[in-house]
Design a protein around this motif. Structure first.
Motif, mmCIF file in Angstrom:
data_model
loop_
_atom_site.group_PDB
_atom_site.id
_atom_site.type_symbol
_atom_site.label_atom_id
_atom_site.label_comp_id
_atom_site.label_asym_id
_atom_site.label_seq_id
_atom_site.Cartn_x
_atom_site.Cartn_y
_atom_site.Cartn_z
ATOM 1 N N TRP A 36 0.844 -1.201 0.000
ATOM 2 C CA TRP A 36 0.000 0.000 0.000
ATOM 3 C C TRP A 36 0.880 1.253 0.000
ATOM 4 C CZ3 TRP A 36 -5.360 0.958 0.283
ATOM 5 C CH2 TRP A 36 -5.706 2.266 0.550
ATOM 6 N N ILE A 40 -0.052 2.819 -3.555
ATOM 7 C CA ILE A 40 -1.242 3.678 -3.506
ATOM 8 C C ILE A 40 -0.880 5.123 -3.172
ATOM 9 C CG2 ILE A 40 -3.483 4.033 -2.396
ATOM 10 C CD1 ILE A 40 -3.322 1.569 -4.238
ATOM 11 N N ALA A 54 -3.340 -1.719 8.138
ATOM 12 C CA ALA A 54 -3.211 -2.781 7.136
ATOM 13 C C ALA A 54 -3.831 -4.075 7.642
ATOM 14 C CB ALA A 54 -1.743 -3.004 6.791
#
Length: 74
Positions: A36, A40, A54
């Protein structure tokens, strides 16, 4: 059919299997956090997530999409 003599040996494996499942869960959470944070955040410009965020995302995804490792089919 299982032999009665092997039953204690089978039950002795359960703590190891549970420990392994917990270790895998925490390792996958760390992997999700890493992926991530390197993907992202750069694509969408959102903030990085913590390890526990997470972990929660992994649990939510498992609930929503049915990808549970601990599924037991009867």
């Amino acid at each position: 059919m299982m032999d009665i003599d092997n039953m204690p040996r089978v039950f002795a494996l359960f703590p190891n299997v549970i420990l392994l499942a917990v270790v895998i869960l925490f390792a996958v959470s760390a992997l999700l956090q890493w992926l991530w944070n390197i993907t992202i955040t750069r694509i969408f410009g959102v903030r990085e997530i913590t390890y526990w965020e997470a972990f929660r995302l992994l649990i939510i995804a498992g609930i929503l999409f049915g990808g549970s490792v601990f599924r037991i089919n009867f």
